[in-house]
Design an enzyme around this catalytic site. Structure first.
Site, PDB file in Angstrom:
ATOM      1  N   GLY A   8       0.819  -1.196   0.000  1.00  0.00           N
ATOM      2  CA  GLY A   8       0.000   0.000   0.000  1.00  0.00           C
ATOM      3  C   GLY A   8       0.854   1.249   0.000  1.00  0.00           C
ATOM      4  N   ASP A   9       0.572   2.153   0.947  1.00  0.00           N
ATOM      5  CA  ASP A   9       1.324   3.410   1.038  1.00  0.00           C
ATOM      6  C   ASP A   9       2.299   3.388   2.202  1.00  0.00           C
ATOM      7  OD1 ASP A   9      -0.863   3.344   2.822  1.00  0.00           O
ATOM      8  OD2 ASP A   9      -0.778   5.520   3.086  1.00  0.00           O
ATOM      9  N   GLU A  10       2.679   2.203   2.649  1.00  0.00           N
ATOM     10  CA  GLU A  10       3.532   2.081   3.838  1.00  0.00           C
ATOM     11  C   GLU A  10       4.935   1.635   3.456  1.00  0.00           C
ATOM     12  OE1 GLU A  10       1.976   1.077   8.095  1.00  0.00           O
ATOM     13  OE2 GLU A  10       2.575  -0.800   7.143  1.00  0.00           O
TER      14      GLU A  10
END
Length: 321
Positions: free
Chosen positions: A249-251
């Site tokens: 994801g955005d991690e």
């Protein structure tokens, strides 16, 4: 005759894909060179790879590795002509009159060279063998040398494929940074080094703020661009020995071995500055939250990552971890 620019470009692209110039002394190619010299009954053999300027000797038997001007090499005729040469005495062959290799105290006399072809037929180098005394080959010897050249060509391709597969298995396909699997391995290695040498291990988790809203407003292509920019900035800000990974994801996560806590704080300060104001198409900016925690004695990989993750969520809430 001037080199064909299109052919030169294709050859350079093939060399980049194969990565062979980064593997000088490859054990398998060195072994093939030794067998080549034995089959030919010659004192020397080598694998040569060519770019537009140089002959690169990347594996050899009875000869040093290194590079030589392409225009002075014997093998560039094989590469340019895309066919083998069998020469009993190169000093008496007018094709080689330009080369310094047929002069001096130990000139090349017996010389045989076979092209190395990529899977699409492009000749990128040679498997050659030579001696300071004249010689010749039987049909059987030449057939076996052709087999060895084919094996060398196959090895160039399979080594590149193995590298690509290994990279794909350990790196994120979108951003190019490490994936979770490689991150965990690097973190475990850091734990082992700390046991031997001491020092601190900084683990940080980075999360892009309001990333779902970015995708909803601007589309997934813009979201992907933001993720790529985050990876680029993290890589640019950190040291070469640090690890940057995308967890999903955005991690993102980082692992950095530091001498002490002040060094860790300095590194975090640089990270926060490096991630400021990620540009969006409407002129606005996205931001990222960083949560960091030093690994503690007795931590395993999961524990260290979970502590940093808690610190990241605490930072989003604006409270202490």
């Amino acid at each position: 005759m001037p080199a064909d620019p299109a052919l030169t470009r294709r050859r350079q692209e093939a060399l980049t894909r194969l990565g062979v110039l980064d593997r000088a002394g490859d054990p398998a190619l060195s072994g093939l060179a030794r067998v080549t010299a034995y089959v030919a009954g010659a004192g020397h053999a080598a694998v040569h790879i060519f770019d537009d300027l140089f002959q690169h000797r990347v594996a050899a038997a009875g000869a040093p590795l290194g590079r030589h001007a392409r225009t002075d090499s014997l093998c560039h005729i094989v590469v340019d002509g895309e066919r083998r040469i069998v020469c009993p005495d190169a000093t008496r062959d007018e094709r080689f009159g330009y080369s310094s290799f047929i002069r001096g105290d130990a000139p090349v006399r017996f010389y045989t060279s076979l092209p190395l072809r990529t899977s699409d037929g492009l000749v990128v180098g040679t498997l050659c063998t030579w001696d300071e005394i004249p010689g010749d080959l039987t049909d059987e010897q030449l057939a076996r040398l052709e087999d060895l050249a084919q094996q060398a060509s196959i090895h160039l391709e399979t080594s590149a494929l193995a590298h690509d597969l290994g990279h794909a298995a350990s790196h994120d396909g979108l951003t190019g940074v490490a994936n979770r699997l490689l991150l965990c391995d690097r973190l475990a290695q850091s734990f082992a080094r700390r046991l031997r040498h001491g020092g601190e291990i900084l683990v940080a988790i980075i999360d892009v703020d309001q990333f779902k809203a970015i995708n909803d407003t601007h589309g997934h292509e813009v979201g992907d661009t933001v993720l790529i920019e985050v990876a680029h900035r993290l890589t640019r800000t950190l040291r070469g020995e640090d690890t940057v990974a995308r967890l999903g994801g955005d991690e993102f996560a980082i692992v950095a071995e530091v001498a002490d806590q002040p060094t860790a704080e300095l590194l975090l300060s640089r990270l926060r500055a490096g991630l400021a104001d990620l540009p969006l198409p409407d002129g606005k900016v996205a931001r990222a939250t960083i949560g960091a925690a030093p690994a503690q004695a007795g931590d395993d990989v999961s524990t260290a990552l979970e502590r940093a993750d808690r610190a990241m969520y605490a930072a989003k809430r604006g409270v202490s971890a």
